[in-house]
Design a protein around this motif. Structure first.
Motif, short mmCIF file in Angstrom:
data_model
loop_
_atom_site.label_atom_id
_atom_site.label_comp_id
_atom_site.label_asym_id
_atom_site.label_seq_id
_atom_site.Cartn_x
_atom_site.Cartn_y
_atom_site.Cartn_z
N LYS A 14 24.84 8.08 -9.63
CA LYS A 14 25.31 8.93 -8.55
C LYS A 14 24.39 9.09 -7.35
CE LYS A 14 26.62 13.77 -7.75
NZ LYS A 14 26.22 13.72 -6.37
N ARG A 15 23.14 8.98 -7.54
CA ARG A 15 22.27 9.03 -6.45
C ARG A 15 22.30 7.81 -5.51
NH1 ARG A 15 17.05 11.16 -10.00
NH2 ARG A 15 17.37 13.31 -9.78
N SER A 16 22.40 6.72 -6.54
CA SER A 16 22.74 5.34 -5.72
C SER A 16 24.02 5.25 -4.74
CB SER A 16 22.66 4.08 -6.75
OG SER A 16 21.53 4.15 -7.20
N ARG A 17 24.98 5.85 -5.30
CA ARG A 17 26.25 5.90 -4.66
C ARG A 17 26.24 6.76 -3.26
NH1 ARG A 17 28.52 6.67 -9.76
NH2 ARG A 17 28.72 8.97 -9.36
N ASP A 18 25.71 8.01 -3.79
CA ASP A 18 25.55 8.76 -2.44
C ASP A 18 24.40 8.40 -1.30
OD1 ASP A 18 26.59 10.62 -3.79
OD2 ASP A 18 24.80 11.95 -4.51
N ASP A 19 23.42 7.67 -1.65
CA ASP A 19 22.44 7.00 -0.77
C ASP A 19 23.26 6.01 -0.01
OD1 ASP A 19 19.78 6.75 0.50
OD2 ASP A 19 19.68 4.92 -0.62
N ALA A 20 24.10 5.22 -0.80
CA ALA A 20 24.84 4.12 0.01
C ALA A 20 25.89 4.86 0.98
CB ALA A 20 25.50 3.21 -1.18
N GLU A 21 26.65 5.84 0.37
CA GLU A 21 27.46 6.57 1.48
C GLU A 21 26.68 6.99 2.60
OE1 GLU A 21 29.16 9.38 -1.10
OE2 GLU A 21 30.25 7.80 -2.18
#
Length: 117
Positions: A14-21
């Motif tokens: 989730k952190r990786s997705r949020d960071d990419a967004e």
């Protein structure tokens, strides 16, 4: 895999997705500011006529009136941490494809108001 390990793995994903967004929003806002600077600020005869200089450094636009000296209040338009456009410390929100013209009009209104054009 333990329940704790699964929870940590899900949290990392989730952190990786949020960071990419967040990075994608920042890149979109940076591209918007570059286009705004190149199309509207750099060639503006109104700004030049009023002694306003504009500079873009890749993440922010700085507008100043050098002839007013060190006491003149400049204007900074920046890309915020979450990919929003901030004008002199006030957020206009993120830039989405559908509202680029709205953001552009808001920025123009802020510049006109700030420099009393």
């Amino acid at each position: 895999m333990s329940a704790l390990d699964r929870a940590v793995a899900e949290l990392d994903a989730k952190r990786s997705r949020d960071d990419a967004e967040r990075r994608a929003r920042q890149q979109a806002a940076i591209a918007f500011l570059k286009d705004f600077f190149d199309a509207d600020l750099s060639p503006s005869t109104s700004l030049k006529g009023h002694g306003v200089q504009a500079a873009f450094d890749g993440k922010r636009i700085l507008l100043t009136k050098p002839e007013e000296g060190v006491y003149a209040e400049g204007m900074m338009i920046v890309v915020g941490e979450q990919g929003e456009i901030d004008v002199s410390g006030r957020s206009l929100g993120p830039v989405y494809a559908k509202d680029k013209e709205t953001r552009k009009k808001e920025l123009i209104a802020e510049i006109i108001s700030h420099f009393s054009l």
